[in-house]
Write a protein that holds these residues in place. Structure first.
Motif, short mmCIF file in Angstrom:
data_model
loop_
_atom_site.label_atom_id
_atom_site.label_comp_id
_atom_site.label_asym_id
_atom_site.label_seq_id
_atom_site.Cartn_x
_atom_site.Cartn_y
_atom_site.Cartn_z
N LEU A 193 0.80 -1.23 0.00
CA LEU A 193 0.00 0.00 0.00
C LEU A 193 0.84 1.28 0.00
N PRO A 194 1.84 1.36 0.90
CA PRO A 194 2.60 2.61 0.91
C PRO A 194 3.23 2.91 -0.45
N VAL A 195 3.76 1.87 -1.12
CA VAL A 195 4.37 2.08 -2.42
C VAL A 195 3.31 2.55 -3.41
N ALA A 196 2.18 1.84 -3.45
CA ALA A 196 1.12 2.20 -4.39
C ALA A 196 0.67 3.63 -4.14
N GLU A 197 0.55 3.97 -2.87
CA GLU A 197 0.06 5.30 -2.54
C GLU A 197 1.02 6.38 -3.03
N GLN A 198 2.30 6.12 -2.80
CA GLN A 198 3.29 7.11 -3.20
C GLN A 198 3.30 7.26 -4.73
N CYS A 199 3.14 6.13 -5.44
CA CYS A 199 3.10 6.19 -6.91
C CYS A 199 1.88 7.00 -7.35
N ALA A 200 0.76 6.77 -6.68
CA ALA A 200 -0.46 7.48 -7.02
C ALA A 200 -0.25 8.99 -6.86
N TRP A 201 0.47 9.30 -5.82
CA TRP A 201 0.72 10.70 -5.56
C TRP A 201 1.54 11.34 -6.69
N PRO A 248 -5.84 0.97 -12.06
CA PRO A 248 -5.23 0.77 -10.73
C PRO A 248 -5.59 1.87 -9.74
N LEU A 249 -5.68 3.11 -10.22
CA LEU A 249 -6.06 4.18 -9.30
C LEU A 249 -7.47 3.94 -8.78
N ALA A 250 -8.34 3.50 -9.70
CA ALA A 250 -9.72 3.25 -9.30
C ALA A 250 -9.75 2.15 -8.25
N ARG A 251 -8.91 1.13 -8.45
CA ARG A 251 -8.91 0.02 -7.50
C ARG A 251 -8.45 0.47 -6.11
N MET A 252 -7.59 1.46 -6.10
CA MET A 252 -7.12 1.95 -4.80
C MET A 252 -8.21 2.68 -4.03
N LEU A 278 -11.04 1.38 -3.54
CA LEU A 278 -11.98 0.41 -2.99
C LEU A 278 -11.81 0.12 -1.50
N PRO A 279 -10.58 -0.06 -1.00
CA PRO A 279 -10.49 -0.41 0.42
C PRO A 279 -10.81 0.79 1.32
N ASN A 280 -10.89 0.49 2.62
CA ASN A 280 -11.18 1.57 3.57
C ASN A 280 -9.90 2.10 4.18
N LYS A 281 -8.97 2.43 3.35
CA LYS A 281 -7.67 2.85 3.88
C LYS A 281 -7.56 4.33 3.63
N GLY A 282 -7.85 5.12 4.65
CA GLY A 282 -8.03 6.56 4.47
C GLY A 282 -7.01 7.23 3.58
N SER A 283 -5.74 7.18 3.97
CA SER A 283 -4.78 8.00 3.25
C SER A 283 -4.63 7.52 1.81
N THR A 284 -4.70 6.21 1.61
CA THR A 284 -4.55 5.69 0.25
C THR A 284 -5.70 6.17 -0.63
N ALA A 312 -5.54 8.48 -3.91
CA ALA A 312 -6.05 7.94 -5.17
C ALA A 312 -7.15 8.86 -5.72
N ALA A 313 -8.03 9.31 -4.85
CA ALA A 313 -9.13 10.15 -5.29
C ALA A 313 -8.61 11.46 -5.86
N TRP A 314 -7.63 12.00 -5.14
CA TRP A 314 -7.05 13.25 -5.62
C TRP A 314 -6.44 13.06 -7.01
N ALA A 315 -5.70 11.96 -7.17
CA ALA A 315 -5.05 11.69 -8.45
C ALA A 315 -6.11 11.46 -9.53
N LEU A 316 -7.17 10.74 -9.18
CA LEU A 316 -8.23 10.47 -10.15
C LEU A 316 -8.92 11.75 -10.61
N SER A 317 -9.18 12.65 -9.66
CA SER A 317 -9.88 13.87 -10.06
C SER A 317 -8.99 14.66 -11.02
N ASN A 318 -7.68 14.62 -10.78
CA ASN A 318 -6.78 15.27 -11.74
C ASN A 318 -6.81 14.57 -13.10
N LEU A 319 -6.95 13.27 -13.04
CA LEU A 319 -6.84 12.48 -14.26
C LEU A 319 -8.06 12.62 -15.17
#
Lengths: 871, 517
Positions: free
Chosen positions: B182-190, B214-218, B220-226, B230-237
């Motif tokens: 998760l931390p890696v995925a989150e940082q990549c999303a950022w 993959p951003l959309a998949r992130m 799905l879980p209830n992991k706040g910061s992730t 992801a949402a922030w990145a998606l809205s930009n995308l």
């Protein structure tokens, strides 16, 4: 008030277990109903010359056990209990104890000595019983030697129990005078001399001032050296023990005596009885310890960071010391390789030689080489073994530049010896020496490789061949392979071991199946070597490691199917299960570390979990521990999917957390809770009530070993990180626990190194808990719940900062907590941080730290704090 | 010493069996690994937060706590750390991994250090190929994390610096896969969020490389910061990209996740998710209609009612407006009079209209105008609520753009759609609004240089002139200097307005005007 307890005490030692249990029950009841009367009755029993020695002795022991306990909390409780007793009762008890010192029964006297020391350990720091030392000292002048002996013994125990600063220098002087006089050759009574010599051993810690005074030190040293020449072997041994202790406690005062000490120790090593000779060697080993420590502190350059200068005693003694030690190597015992607990002159000498090599480095090589060259080809196995042992001993310390050319020449010889030497001791030591070569001269950091494409195959062939040799030889061959594999752990994508991987694994598995694999810890060595081979392997052999999973599972399955075992067989099975679980742990960790192999592993996850659950069902502590470790690794590899195993696994988790007695099991389980939290994240919530209840119970238990408490606190942090604001309901329980532990660990004044180390680990645990909780609550609408705790946490940070004794790890965690607090509470924390005494100084200190982890945390904390106080 | 025969501790023999030490080492290793994981988790959590918050508010740095470093020193250090990193990558010996991670961490530290990170210096020193290499598959998490972090900071730089990330994009996207931690995925999303924020060109690249899934998949879980990242990145995308918006809402579980996070997430999380909803409802009819049929409206209303965070209220309010404007299902089936939610929508609008914040007033007026454009029942509902007096006040006192939105609401309240096409007047609404003093505000609009506003004003004047009972209209308009306002259009270049104004003046203030008075 005192009651007759003779019969109960005698019954408590009865061979009949029913009688014994009944008596123990009675004692317990008596103690619970009326403690003062109970303790008094025991002391009266101990003092009564009419009573049988057995009941007197046990009375004393029970009394002693009521004053002290290993567990810190219980000890504290006992101390408080004694201090709150009625003064007149205590006086009567103490009078009985002192009176017993004159008893003609040695057991009664000796027991009384120990009890007096325990009472002194409680009362002297409280400035109570001030007349004790005086009255003991006056006893020293009593005519009957047995009274004198008991009194000096008491003084010795007293020095062991009480911290030096508790006793006035004046009284210290008197105690030392009495003890040293008792050691003097003028003392006619042997028992008095022996007791005095042993008492000095304990009193040495009190003699700082005396050792700084040339005259007094000269006198003490002369008496100790004289005692090493006593006709009594026990006295000589005790005197050398004193000398060993002086060597480490007063290293910097030794220069004037070192020549004399060398003379007497050489004589002892060569001619004295073994227990004495061993202590004489130990003296030089402990001097090596001191110099290694000092040179370590110098850190290579000679800017003298150490408080104590190095006197290079070992370097100076080298020309004479090395031959002395080499001689001892020839005094092997026939069967020492088969006997695990063996300790004899040859072993002590080799061990000391190894320390000497670490102390002097390259200088060890020239004086040792001739001995090796001369003896290594001799007909007598003792000579060949001694030569090989000498070589193996000096491989750590000298530079690779110095050793590599020699090893390159010797390697072929060693490999031949390992296959062809007719003597198993020689082969044993040869394999061990190969292991040392690989341990210290092989690996990615070594410039000139010892193992080359030209010799790699031969080395492996010989080692695998030797695994079929006698168990002790095979065990050492495994060890050599262990370090051989370890040297390739960072080798990159291609390992020279790859072509042999399958053969090596098969050979090791064959070893584990040997009938005699139970001897010389061979099976353990084979499995651990297998683990290391797997751990150091590369992607090239991942497929084979996946196959190994199935092999190990099958083995584990077999152990679970075996039925109707004798207790002996059961013990063996249990040990085997532990080894197999250990192996699974390593494999899971290995395959779980990269994605493609993780998927290959995960197809077996269900089966592995099933087996592990069955192992737990066997209820054996050691197996639990290894199986728990595997669970931790599996949780990490499976991540969220671990949730499906939780319903079945949970009860074992709880059992592990309840295992006070085998505290390592409890500690490992606590760690696994953390692994599971990281794997399941908020899905762990359903189990948190149970887990938290258990952890809180653990913390409030007096029975649980203290070393488990720091990881429990860290585990609070893991849980809070996983479940976030859901931690709310545990706050009211966890926070007071953390708070009181924080108060206890805030100050370390007067503690020894070990205690400071423990305190720091406790602080780290507490701080990790705080960090986890703050981070968990961050961004939640419930952060305000944490505000009431902030002042105390800041105060805790203040106090450990002011104490100036935290280690780097605590420092990093602590500055992190400061940042987390600011980050989570935001402006709510601004004012508190501004008001805190030292957070700014602390932050600045961390910002300028050399440790980049501390610096990084500090930079982050600075941002968080700036934000909090700027809002 | 208690025992007569004891000897002081026996030293362990040099020649010992490998087993016991190995077991201990293995266990210690397990403990070390665990500690590293805990540490990595805590560190990631911390660093992500710093980044997120320094995005929206420049942190004023306390002068005496800061250690200011000259830019050139920083650049020199950066060049040096790049050299270190390259050395570490070339090194294959013991502890190679740790060396690499340390070198990356140092580079990342330098890139995070100042307000003007030495991105240019790093790129000149060849950071990009090296960092791409550090992202290779099978690298340890810590290395990936540090690398993605470096890239995040580089992407936050100037446009050409962001573009420099092009070769890294496929790997950054790959490391957001299901198997990544998760931390890696989150940082990549950022990092990718920063890239997507740069502009359309890079957004298209990211979409064509499959960043959406993959951003959309992130989410799905209830992991706040992730989820937040992801949402922030998606809205930009998906910004400005209707197809991507439709694709996003059609991914399994995304709709549920959006609703769940919006409902249960903390405010920061809800904010980022709400921005995703804003773009979905603005861009995609498919998305709007799916969202309209969910209980999104209820959730938005709850958020509007309970939160006071401007950051959150803006996207929520805008989403609500989009929803009402974009899909008749909402106005026809959800926002019907008598439904509790309808009452609540109006309540939260009142709350926003009364807020101090310009944006909230404007957004809520716009949203309300969409409701007011609905059925007669809707109009009645608004008219009878406390909104009217606020709207009338806003029409005369607020900045121009808000006045315009308010005018739409008020205008819509007075007319109802009809079969014939010509709107039917709702007289009692008109009377009460005029009675409330709205006319001067509309007259002001007529004087506006903005064509749309002027038209609104004129249309309202027409209603008054035509509809006020007892022919009161002309007098009222005159009293507000309405004639003068209309006469400005006599020679206006806009033909429609010109003729509309002229007709009104001719019709109501022609030669006969004033005679019967």
């Amino acid at each position: 008030m005192a009651m007759e307890v003779t019969q109960i005490l005698l019954s408590a030692q009865s061979v009949d277990s029913t009688v014994r249990k009944h008596a123990e029950e009675n004692l317990k009841q008596f103690q619970e109903q009326n403690l003062p009367a109970f303790l008094l009755s025991l002391s009266v029993e101990l003092a009564n010359e009419e009573k049988p020695v057995d009941s007197r002795k046990l009375a004393g022991l029970v009394l002693k056990n009521a004053l002290d306990a290993k567990e810190q909390h219980r000890k504290y409780e006992f101390v408080q209990r004694w201090l709150s007793l009625d003064v007149s009762v205590k006086s009567q008890i103490k009078a009985c104890l002192l009176q017993t010192l004159s008893s003609t029964a040695i057991d009664a006297r000796s027991t009384a000595s120990q009890v007096i020391a325990k009472v002194a350990g409680i009362e002297l720091p409280q400035k109570q019983w001030p007349e004790l030392v005086g009255s003991l000292l006056s006893n020293v002048h009593q005519v009957p030697p047995h009274v004198k002996q008991a009194t000096i013994e008491t003084l010795g125990y007293l020095c062991e129990e009480v911290a030096p600063e508790v006793i006035d220098q004046d009284q210290v002087n008197k105690i030392l005078t009495a003890v040293v006089q008792g050691m003097n050759a003028n003392e006619a009574n042997i028992e008095v001399r022996l007791a005095s010599t042993r008492a000095l051993y304990n009193a040495l810690g009190f003699a700082q001032a005396n050792f700084s005074n040339d005259m007094e030190r000269d006198y003490i040293m002369r008496v100790v050296c004289e005692a090493t020449l006593s006709p009594e072997v026990k006295i000589r041994q005790a005197a050398y023990e004193c000398l060993v202790s002086i060597g480490s406690t007063y290293y910097e005062k030794l220069a004037p005596y070192i020549q004399d000490i060398f003379n007497i120790t050489s004589k002892a090593v060569r001619d004295d009885e073994e227990p004495v000779a061993l202590q004489a060697i130990e003296f030089w080993s402990s001097i090596c310890d001191e110099e290694i420590d000092i040179l370590d502190d110098y850190g290579g350059d000679f800017t003298a960071d150490s408080d104590v200068p190095c006197y290079y005693f070992i370097k100076q003694a080298l020309p004479a010391l090395v031959p002395l030690l080499l001689e001892t190597l020839l005094k092997q015992e026939e069967d020492q390789d088969q006997d695990e607990g063996a300790w004899n002159l040859a072993m002590a000498g080799g061990t000391c030689l190894g320390l000497v090599a670490r102390t002097v480095g390259d200088d060890i090589v020239p004086p040792v080489m001739p001995f090796i060259e001369e003896n290594i080809t001799k007909g007598d196995w003792r000579q060949r073994e001694a030569a090989t042992y000498a070589f193996g001993s000096i491989l750590e310390g000298p530079s690779p530049d110095k050793l590599t050319p020699i090893v390159n020449v010797a390697l072929g010889f060693m490999l031949t010896a390992l296959t062809k030497d007719p003597n198993s001791h020689v082969k044993d030591t040869t394999a061990w020496t190969l292991g040392r070569i690989f341990e210290f001269l092989h690996g990615s950091s070594v410039e000139t490789p010892i193992i080359t494409p030209a010799n790699c195959q031969q080395i492996i062939t010989v080692l695998l061949q030797s695994m079929k040799d006698a168990p002790n030889v095979a065990e050492k061959a495994c060890g050599a392979l262990y370090f051989l594999a370890q040297g390739y752990e960072d080798v990159g994508p291609t390992s020279p071991l790859t072509p042999y991987f399958q053969e090596i694994v098969q050979s090791l598995l064959n070893v584990t199946h040997r009938e005699d694999a139970g001897e010389s810890r061979l099976r353990t060595a084979a499995y651990e070597t297998l683990n290391e081979v797997v751990r150091s392997s590369t992607e090239e052999t991942a497929r084979l490691v996946v196959e190994l999973v199935q092999v190990i599972m099958t083995e584990l399955h077999k152990t679970l199917e075996a039925q109707k075992l004798s207790s002996d067989e059961r013990e063996k099975q249990t040990e085997l299960q532990g080894l197999l679980c250990g192996c699974l742990q390593v494999i899971i960790q290995k395959l779980g570390a990269s994605d493609p192999t993780k998927y290959a592993l995960l197809q077996f996850a269900d089966q592995i979990m099933n087996l592990l659950l069955r192992v737990f069902a066997c209820r054996n502590a050691t197996v639990h521990e290894e199986a728990m470790l595997s669970i931790g690794a599996l949780a990490y590899a499976t991540g969220l999917n671990f949730a499906k195993y939780m319903p079945d696994f949970y009860k074992y988790l709880e059992m592990g957390l309840q295992n006070f007695e085998e505290y390592q099991v409890c500690a490992v389980t606590v760690g696994v809770v953390g692994d599971i939290c990281r794997a399941l994240e908020d899905k762990v919530l359903a189990y948190c009530d149970g887990i938290m209840t258990q952890l809180l119970k653990d913390l409030s238990s007096n029975q649980l070993h203290r070393s488990v408490k720091p990881p429990i606190f860290s585990c609070f942090g893991d849980i809070a990180l996983a479940i976030g604001e859901n931690f709310e309901k545990y706050l009211m329980y966890a926070m007071p626990m953390l708070q009181s532990a924080a108060e206890l660990s805030a100050h370390t004044s007067g503690a020894d190194d070990e205690m400071i180390e423990y305190t720091n680990s406790l602080r780290n645990g507490i701080l990790e808990a705080y960090s986890g909780i703050f981070q968990g609550f961050k961004n939640s609408p419930k952060t305000q719940l944490l505000i009431p705790y902030a002042p105390h946490i800041l105060q805790f940070l203040d106090s450990i900062y002011i104490e100036k004794d935290m280690d780097d790890i605590v420092m990093k965690t602590a500055i992190g907590v400061l940042g987390d607090l600011a980050d989570t509470l935001g402006s709510n924390a601004g004012a508190l941080i501004r008001e805190s005494l030292s957070s700014k100084d602390f932050l600045n200190e961390c910002l300028s730290s050399d440790d980049h982890l501390i610096k990084e945390s500090a930079e982050w904390a600075r941002l968080a704090i700036n934000r909090a106080i700027s809002v | 010493m208690a025992d007569e025969n004891s000897t002081p501790h026996k030293r362990g023999p040099l020649k010992s069996s490998v087993g016991s030490a190995a077991v201990q080492r293995r266990r210690d290793h397990a403990v070390t690994v665990r500690k590293e994981r805990r540490e990595a988790l805590m560190r990631t959590k911390r660093l992500c937060r710093v980044g997120v918050s320094s995005d929206d508010a420049d942190v004023p740095v306390d002068a005496d706590m800061a250690t200011d470093e000259e830019q050139s020193v920083l650049e020199d250090q950066t060049v040096k750390s790049m050299e270190e990193l390259n050395l570490a990558i070339a090194y294959q010996g013991k502890g190679a991994m740790q060396k690499r991670v340390n070198a990356l961490r140092e580079l990342r530290r330098l890139l995070s250090k100042s307000e003007y990170p030495p991105v240019e210096a790093a790129l000149k020193a060849g950071a990009m190929p090296t960092l791409v290499q550090c992202l290779s598959f099978g690298s340890p998490d810590e290395q990936l994390l540090e690398t993605a972090w470096c890239l995040t900071n580089i992407a936050a730089g100037k446009p050409e610096e962001t573009k420099a990330l092009l070769p890294a994009l496929p790997l950054l996207i790959a490391h957001m896969g299901e198997k990544s931690s998760l931390p890696v995925a989150e940082q990549c999303a950022w990092a990718l969020g920063n890239v997507a924020g740069e502009g359309e060109e890079l957004r298209d690249v990211l979409l064509s490389q499959g960043a959406l899934q993959p951003l959309a998949r992130m989410m799905l879980p209830n992991k706040g910061s992730t989820v937040r990242t992801a949402a922030w990145a998606l809205s930009n995308l998906i910004k400005g990209h209707a197809k991507a918006a439709t694709e996003l809402i059609r991914i399994d579980g995304v709709l549920d996740a959006i609703l769940r996070h919006l409902k249960r997430g903390d405010e920061e999380l809800a904010t980022e998710v709400a921005w995703v909803v804003v773009y979905l409802t603005a861009l995609s009819n498919v998305a709007t209609s799916m969202l309209a049929k969910s209980d999104l409206l209820q959730i938005l209303v709850d958020r509007l009612a309970s939160s006071n965070s401007l950051e959150l209220l803006i996207p929520v309010l805008r989403s609500l407006g989009n929803l009402v404007a974009g899909d008749s299902y909402v106005t026809d089936n959800v926002l019907v009079a008598g439904n509790e939610v309808t009452v609540r929508v109006i309540q939260v609008m009142i709350k926003c209209l009364s807020s101090e914040h310009r944006v909230l007033k404007k957004e809520s007026a716009w949203a309300l105008s969409n409701v007011a454009a609905g059925s007669v029942e809707h109009k009645k509902l608004i008219h009878s609520s406390g909104a009217v007096s606020i709207l009338i006040r806003l029409l005369s006192t607020s900045p121009f753009d808000i006045r315009k939105e308010v005018a739409y609401v008020l205008g819509n309240l007075c007319v109802a759609p009809s079969e014939s096409g010509r709107p039917v007047l709702i007289v009692d609404h008109l009377v009460s609004l005029v009675g409330g003093g709205c006319l001067s505000g509309f007259a002001d609009l007529v004087r506006s240089a903005d064509i749309e506003a002027a038209r609104l004003g004129l249309q309202f004047l027409e209603l008054v002139l035509r509809g006020m009972p007892n022919g009161e209209g002309p007098k009222l308009v005159e009293a507000e200097d309405g004639i003068e306002a209309m006469e400005r259009f006599q020679f206006h270049e806009n033909e429609e307005l010109r003729s509309m104004a002229n007709q009104l003046v001719d019709k109501y203030f022609g030669e006969d005007y004033g005679l019967d008075a």
